[in-house]
Design a protein around this motif. Structure first.
Motif, PDB file in Angstrom:
ATOM      1  N   MET A  51       0.846  -1.200   0.000  1.00  0.00           N
ATOM      2  CA  MET A  51       0.000   0.000   0.000  1.00  0.00           C
ATOM      3  C   MET A  51       0.879   1.247   0.000  1.00  0.00           C
ATOM      4  O   MET A  51       1.777   1.381   0.825  1.00  0.00           O
ATOM      5  CB  MET A  51      -0.907  -0.003   1.226  1.00  0.00           C
ATOM      6  N   ALA A  52       0.644   2.148  -0.960  1.00  0.00           N
ATOM      7  CA  ALA A  52       1.451   3.359  -1.045  1.00  0.00           C
ATOM      8  C   ALA A  52       1.090   4.335   0.072  1.00  0.00           C
ATOM      9  O   ALA A  52      -0.051   4.388   0.529  1.00  0.00           O
ATOM     10  CB  ALA A  52       1.243   4.023  -2.400  1.00  0.00           C
ATOM     11  N   ILE A  53       2.068   5.098   0.506  1.00  0.00           N
ATOM     12  CA  ILE A  53       1.845   6.153   1.500  1.00  0.00           C
ATOM     13  C   ILE A  53       0.983   7.238   0.858  1.00  0.00           C
ATOM     14  O   ILE A  53       1.303   7.755  -0.218  1.00  0.00           O
ATOM     15  CB  ILE A  53       3.177   6.743   1.972  1.00  0.00           C
ATOM     16  N   GLN A  54      -0.120   7.586   1.500  1.00  0.00           N
ATOM     17  CA  GLN A  54      -1.066   8.525   0.904  1.00  0.00           C
ATOM     18  C   GLN A  54      -0.661   9.977   1.158  1.00  0.00           C
ATOM     19  O   GLN A  54      -0.149  10.313   2.233  1.00  0.00           O
ATOM     20  CB  GLN A  54      -2.466   8.274   1.456  1.00  0.00           C
ATOM     21  N   PRO A  55      -0.896  10.856   0.177  1.00  0.00           N
ATOM     22  CA  PRO A  55      -0.600  12.280   0.366  1.00  0.00           C
ATOM     23  C   PRO A  55      -1.440  12.893   1.480  1.00  0.00           C
ATOM     24  O   PRO A  55      -2.564  12.449   1.737  1.00  0.00           O
ATOM     25  CB  PRO A  55      -0.961  12.905  -0.988  1.00  0.00           C
TER      26      PRO A  55
ATOM     27  N   ALA B  97       8.249  12.711  -2.716  1.00  0.00           N
ATOM     28  CA  ALA B  97       9.409  11.896  -2.357  1.00  0.00           C
ATOM     29  C   ALA B  97       9.014  10.814  -1.354  1.00  0.00           C
ATOM     30  O   ALA B  97       9.445   9.656  -1.455  1.00  0.00           O
ATOM     31  CB  ALA B  97      10.515  12.774  -1.787  1.00  0.00           C
ATOM     32  N   THR B  98       8.184  11.185  -0.378  1.00  0.00           N
ATOM     33  CA  THR B  98       7.702  10.209   0.603  1.00  0.00           C
ATOM     34  C   THR B  98       6.842   9.149  -0.070  1.00  0.00           C
ATOM     35  O   THR B  98       6.975   7.949   0.191  1.00  0.00           O
ATOM     36  CB  THR B  98       6.884  10.918   1.702  1.00  0.00           C
ATOM     37  N   PHE B  99       5.966   9.585  -0.969  1.00  0.00           N
ATOM     38  CA  PHE B  99       5.103   8.668  -1.698  1.00  0.00           C
ATOM     39  C   PHE B  99       5.936   7.672  -2.505  1.00  0.00           C
ATOM     40  O   PHE B  99       5.652   6.466  -2.518  1.00  0.00           O
ATOM     41  CB  PHE B  99       4.183   9.471  -2.617  1.00  0.00           C
ATOM     42  N   GLU B 100       6.982   8.157  -3.165  1.00  0.00           N
ATOM     43  CA  GLU B 100       7.800   7.296  -4.010  1.00  0.00           C
ATOM     44  C   GLU B 100       8.665   6.333  -3.209  1.00  0.00           C
ATOM     45  O   GLU B 100       9.206   5.369  -3.766  1.00  0.00           O
ATOM     46  CB  GLU B 100       8.672   8.150  -4.936  1.00  0.00           C
ATOM     47  N   SER B 101       8.786   6.570  -1.902  1.00  0.00           N
ATOM     48  CA  SER B 101       9.527   5.646  -1.051  1.00  0.00           C
ATOM     49  C   SER B 101       8.670   4.461  -0.605  1.00  0.00           C
ATOM     50  O   SER B 101       9.177   3.528   0.032  1.00  0.00           O
ATOM     51  CB  SER B 101      10.068   6.378   0.186  1.00  0.00           C
ATOM     52  N   SER B 102       7.365   4.498  -0.931  1.00  0.00           N
ATOM     53  CA  SER B 102       6.466   3.400  -0.578  1.00  0.00           C
ATOM     54  C   SER B 102       6.943   2.099  -1.214  1.00  0.00           C
ATOM     55  O   SER B 102       7.470   2.088  -2.336  1.00  0.00           O
ATOM     56  CB  SER B 102       5.039   3.692  -1.064  1.00  0.00           C
ATOM     57  N   THR B 103       6.711   0.997  -0.515  1.00  0.00           N
ATOM     58  CA  THR B 103       7.160  -0.313  -0.997  1.00  0.00           C
ATOM     59  C   THR B 103       6.597  -0.630  -2.378  1.00  0.00           C
ATOM     60  O   THR B 103       7.336  -1.068  -3.278  1.00  0.00           O
ATOM     61  CB  THR B 103       6.749  -1.415  -0.003  1.00  0.00           C
TER      62      THR B 103
ATOM     63  N   GLN C   2      -0.533  11.563  -8.740  1.00  0.00           N
ATOM     64  CA  GLN C   2      -1.776  12.246  -9.092  1.00  0.00           C
ATOM     65  C   GLN C   2      -2.994  11.382  -8.763  1.00  0.00           C
ATOM     66  O   GLN C   2      -4.007  11.876  -8.253  1.00  0.00           O
ATOM     67  CB  GLN C   2      -1.785  12.593 -10.585  1.00  0.00           C
ATOM     68  N   THR C   3      -2.892  10.081  -9.039  1.00  0.00           N
ATOM     69  CA  THR C   3      -3.995   9.168  -8.737  1.00  0.00           C
ATOM     70  C   THR C   3      -4.259   9.113  -7.242  1.00  0.00           C
ATOM     71  O   THR C   3      -5.418   9.138  -6.795  1.00  0.00           O
ATOM     72  CB  THR C   3      -3.677   7.760  -9.271  1.00  0.00           C
ATOM     73  N   ALA C   4      -3.177   9.050  -6.457  1.00  0.00           N
ATOM     74  CA  ALA C   4      -3.318   9.009  -5.001  1.00  0.00           C
ATOM     75  C   ALA C   4      -3.960  10.295  -4.481  1.00  0.00           C
ATOM     76  O   ALA C   4      -4.805  10.259  -3.582  1.00  0.00           O
ATOM     77  CB  ALA C   4      -1.957   8.788  -4.348  1.00  0.00           C
ATOM     78  N   VAL C   5      -3.576  11.428  -5.052  1.00  0.00           N
ATOM     79  CA  VAL C   5      -4.210  12.697  -4.686  1.00  0.00           C
ATOM     80  C   VAL C   5      -5.701  12.661  -5.041  1.00  0.00           C
ATOM     81  O   VAL C   5      -6.558  13.055  -4.256  1.00  0.00           O
ATOM     82  CB  VAL C   5      -3.513  13.879  -5.398  1.00  0.00           C
TER      83      VAL C   5
END
Length: 278
Positions: free
Chosen positions: A1-5, A27-33, A139-142
Motif C-alpha cells: 500500500m502506497a503512503i497517501q498524500p 518523495a515520501t510517496f515514491e519511497s512506498s514499498t 496524481q492518482t493518489a491525490v
C-alpha cells in the motif's frame, strides 16, 4: 500500500498547500514499498532488449508502463493495447492514428520494435517512463482524496507542452476538445455554457479561442505555455468549483464570478460565436 498524500481539501487553499509541500510529499510517496517495487521492475526489465510478447505477458510491468502514459484503464484490454503497439505510430490505417489520441500514438512510438521484433529503449526513455509513472501514480493518489486536485495536477503536467508543441492554434484547441480531463478544467475555468459539448467541433474551437483570449490575452496558447497562464487557469477552475459547491449564490467568492467573466456575459459571448460561425 502506497503512503497517501496529506491534503487539506480541494479548494484554492488546499491546492496552495499541496503545491508548497508537493516535492516532499511526492518523495515520501515514491519511497512506498509498492511504488519502489514497480520502479525497480521498470528499470530492470525496460533497460534490456525485450519483445512485445514480453511486455504484454508481464502484467506487473505493463500496468506501470500504461500508467506512465495515463492509460492504466486499458490494462484489461490486452488485444487492444497489443494492436496499438504492433501497428506502430505512423500507419494512417493503424489503431493509434485512427484513434487520434496522442497518448496512444506516443505509446506506439516508444515501444516500436525493430525489424527483428526487438524493443530497445534508451536510458533517457526509461527515465521518462519511470518519471511519468511516479507522477501519474501520485496524481492518482491525490485524486482518491480530492478529485479536483488530481485534475489540476494533470493539467499542470500536460498543458504547457501541448501549448508549446501544437502545430497551430486550431490543432491546439482540437486536442483539448478531445481530452476530457483538460476540458474539465476549461469547462469550469471558462464557465462554458450548457450545451457546449453538443456543438459542432469547429464551433467549440471558435468559442474556446474567443473565451481564452478574453481570459488570457490576445495569444492564449502562448500564455498557457507559461507558469503564470497555467496557474491562473487552475485557480479560476478551483474558484469556480468552490462557487458551484457553495450553499448559495451569495457564498463568499460568488462576487468574484462576475469579475472572472470580465464584464462580458458567458451566454452573450456564446451567442456571438454561434452567430459568427454560421
Amino acid at each position: 500500500m502506497a503512503i497517501q498524500p496529506s491534503l487539506i481539501g480541494g479548494s484554492l487553499s488546499g491546492y496552495a498547500f499541496l503545491k508548497s509541500t508537493q516535492e516532499r510529499q511526492q518523495a515520501t510517496f515514491e519511497s512506498s514499498t509498492d511504488i519502489k517495487r514497480n520502479v525497480d521492475g521498470m528499470r530492470e526489465k525496460l533497460s534490456e532488449s525485450f519483445t512485445l510478447d514480453d511486455l504484454m505477458g508481464d502484467r506487473q510491468l505493463l500496468l506501470p508502463v500504461l500508467q506512465s502514459f495515463g492509460l492504466e484503464s486499458e490494462i484489461d484490454k490486452g488485444a487492444f493495447v497489443r494492436r496499438i503497439i504492433s501497428q506502430g505510430p505512423d500507419d494512417p490505417k493503424g489503431f493509434a492514428q485512427r484513434l487520434n489520441n496522442d497518448d496512444f500514438i506516443e505509446l506506439a512510438r516508444v515501444f516500436e520494435a525493430d525489424s527483428d521484433g526487438n524493443i530497445q529503449l534508451s536510458a533517457a526513455t526509461v527515465d521518462d517512463l519511470v518519471n511519468g509513472y511516479t507522477d501519474k501514480a501520485f496524481q492518482t493518489a491525490v485524486g482518491e482524496q480530492e478529485p479536483d486536485l488530481r485534475i489540476a495536477l494533470n493539467f499542470e503536467s500536460e498543458i504547457s507542452d501541448l501549448a508549446a508543441n501544437s502545430a497551430s492554434d486550431r490543432s491546439f484547441w482540437y486536442k483539448i476538445i478531445g481530452n476530457a480531463p483538460l476540458m474539465e478544467i476549461f469547462d469550469a475555468a471558462f464557465i462554458l455554457p450548457t450545451g457546449f459539448s453538443n456543438l459542432d467541433v469547429d464551433k467549440q474551437a471558435d468559442y474556446l479561442q474567443k473565451r481564452a483570449e478574453q481570459r488570457l490575452g490576445d495569444d492564449p496558447r502562448a500564455a498557457l505555455a507559461t507558469t503564470e497562464g497555467v496557474d491562473k487557469t487552475i485557480k479560476d477552475f478551483l474558484l469556480q468549483r468552490q462557487i458551484e459547491n457553495g450553499p448559495s449564490a451569495l457564498t463568499p467568492g460568488a462576487s468574484a464570478l462576475s469579475l472572472l467573466t470580465g464584464g462580458f456575459g458567458t451566454q452573450s459571448l456564446f451567442s456571438l460565436v454561434l452567430s459568427n460561425s454560421t
